[in-house]
Design a protein around this motif. Structure first.
Motif, PDB file in Angstrom:
ATOM      1  N   SER A   7       0.853  -1.189   0.000  1.00  0.00           N
ATOM      2  CA  SER A   7       0.000   0.000   0.000  1.00  0.00           C
ATOM      3  C   SER A   7       0.887   1.236   0.000  1.00  0.00           C
ATOM      4  N   PRO A   8       0.369   2.382  -0.431  1.00  0.00           N
ATOM      5  CA  PRO A   8       1.179   3.607  -0.409  1.00  0.00           C
ATOM      6  C   PRO A   8       1.740   3.927   0.986  1.00  0.00           C
ATOM      7  N   ASP A   9       0.942   3.725   2.031  1.00  0.00           N
ATOM      8  CA  ASP A   9       1.419   4.003   3.393  1.00  0.00           C
ATOM      9  C   ASP A   9       2.549   3.060   3.785  1.00  0.00           C
ATOM     10  N   ASP A  10       2.400   1.768   3.463  1.00  0.00           N
ATOM     11  CA  ASP A  10       3.451   0.803   3.778  1.00  0.00           C
ATOM     12  C   ASP A  10       4.714   1.084   2.978  1.00  0.00           C
ATOM     13  N   LEU A  11       4.560   1.471   1.723  1.00  0.00           N
ATOM     14  CA  LEU A  11       5.721   1.790   0.896  1.00  0.00           C
ATOM     15  C   LEU A  11       6.465   2.993   1.463  1.00  0.00           C
ATOM     16  N   ARG A  12       5.745   4.033   1.870  1.00  0.00           N
ATOM     17  CA  ARG A  12       6.389   5.215   2.472  1.00  0.00           C
ATOM     18  C   ARG A  12       7.130   4.827   3.744  1.00  0.00           C
ATOM     19  N   ALA A  13       6.505   3.984   4.563  1.00  0.00           N
ATOM     20  CA  ALA A  13       7.143   3.559   5.816  1.00  0.00           C
ATOM     21  C   ALA A  13       8.392   2.726   5.520  1.00  0.00           C
ATOM     22  N   LEU A  14       8.314   1.834   4.541  1.00  0.00           N
ATOM     23  CA  LEU A  14       9.466   1.012   4.179  1.00  0.00           C
ATOM     24  C   LEU A  14      10.617   1.875   3.682  1.00  0.00           C
ATOM     25  N   VAL A  15      10.325   2.851   2.850  1.00  0.00           N
ATOM     26  CA  VAL A  15      11.373   3.757   2.350  1.00  0.00           C
ATOM     27  C   VAL A  15      11.953   4.567   3.502  1.00  0.00           C
ATOM     28  N   ALA A  16      11.126   4.995   4.446  1.00  0.00           N
ATOM     29  CA  ALA A  16      11.635   5.721   5.618  1.00  0.00           C
ATOM     30  C   ALA A  16      12.593   4.831   6.410  1.00  0.00           C
ATOM     31  N   TYR A  17      12.222   3.572   6.603  1.00  0.00           N
ATOM     32  CA  TYR A  17      13.107   2.639   7.328  1.00  0.00           C
ATOM     33  C   TYR A  17      14.413   2.423   6.588  1.00  0.00           C
ATOM     34  N   LEU A  18      14.328   2.100   5.305  1.00  0.00           N
ATOM     35  CA  LEU A  18      15.551   1.855   4.548  1.00  0.00           C
ATOM     36  C   LEU A  18      16.453   3.087   4.520  1.00  0.00           C
ATOM     37  N   GLY A  19      15.840   4.271   4.583  1.00  0.00           N
ATOM     38  CA  GLY A  19      16.612   5.509   4.626  1.00  0.00           C
ATOM     39  C   GLY A  19      17.389   5.714   5.910  1.00  0.00           C
ATOM     40  N   THR A  20      17.061   4.953   6.957  1.00  0.00           N
ATOM     41  CA  THR A  20      17.821   5.056   8.207  1.00  0.00           C
ATOM     42  C   THR A  20      19.030   4.126   8.225  1.00  0.00           C
ATOM     43  N   LEU A  21      19.136   3.239   7.258  1.00  0.00           N
ATOM     44  CA  LEU A  21      20.180   2.219   7.264  1.00  0.00           C
ATOM     45  C   LEU A  21      21.460   2.764   6.633  1.00  0.00           C
ATOM     46  N   ARG A  22      22.219   3.468   7.437  1.00  0.00           N
ATOM     47  CA  ARG A  22      23.477   4.082   6.986  1.00  0.00           C
ATOM     48  C   ARG A  22      24.679   3.296   7.461  1.00  0.00           C
TER      49      ARG A  22
END
Length: 191
Positions: free
Chosen positions: A176-191
């Motif tokens: 879903s769009p909400d799940d996709l946004r949340a997944l991208v937010a999570y992956l964006g924290t993986l530095r």
């Protein structure tokens, strides 16, 4: 283990073992060395050295199938001190997300098919068939150099990888769009 990028220290000889699991590939970073073929069932080695810091683009130089033209990599040559810092950081597990959106994104990742193929150190995700995502946000590109590593590009890649790399092993994801946004937010924290 990284994807898309190879970090090396300047002035030190590098010896790499090369293996292919599917078809013949050819590892080639023109400004650092000649081509070296990877033949399934065999292990090849290549030695090279970067004499100055820089960013060097590499490419598979053997026609290896449908996505051959989109098999790029970056070799990042940095000072030995910078390399040691990168190496220490890359060996650390992923940080746990602290904001609600990224926490939800971690749940989406772990409860979806993503975790079947991808690994993220420090989580139960231990997939071995796709790039390790432990530090994906620190990479410059996605999909073997096809896309800049930016949130919009990451979301588009997750939603429909075949649009960017027809024939890629990663399937389209029906989040879903909400799940996709949340997944991208999570992956964006993986530095």
């Amino acid at each position: 283990t990284t994807a898309n990028e190879l970090h090396i220290p300047v002035g030190r000889p590098i010896v790499m073992s090369l293996e292919a699991s599917d078809v013949i590939h050819s590892f080639w970073v023109p400004k650092l060395h000649g081509k070296k073929d990877l033949i399934p069932g065999r292990t090849a080695t290549i030695a090279f050295r970067a004499d100055a810091p820089g960013l060097f683009r590499g490419q598979c130089a053997e026609f290896c199938g449908y996505q051959h033209a989109k098999m790029a990599l970056l070799v990042i040559a940095e000072s030995p001190q910078q390399y040691d810092q990168w190496l220490a950081a890359s060996r650390s597990p992923a940080q746990q997300p602290t904001d609600a959106s990224a926490q939800r994104g971690q749940q989406v990742f772990l409860q979806s098919t993503c975790a079947m193929c991808h690994a993220i150190s420090g989580t139960p995700a231990n997939g071995q068939h796709a790039p390790d995502l432990t530090h994906v946000a620190s990479r410059q590109t996605l999909a073997a150099g096809t896309l800049r590593n930016e949130p919009a590009a990451l979301a588009a890649w997750i939603a429909d990888p075949q649009h960017f790399k027809p024939g890629a092993n990663m399937p389209a994801n029906g989040l879903s769009p909400d799940d996709l946004r949340a997944l991208v937010a999570y992956l964006g924290t993986l530095r």
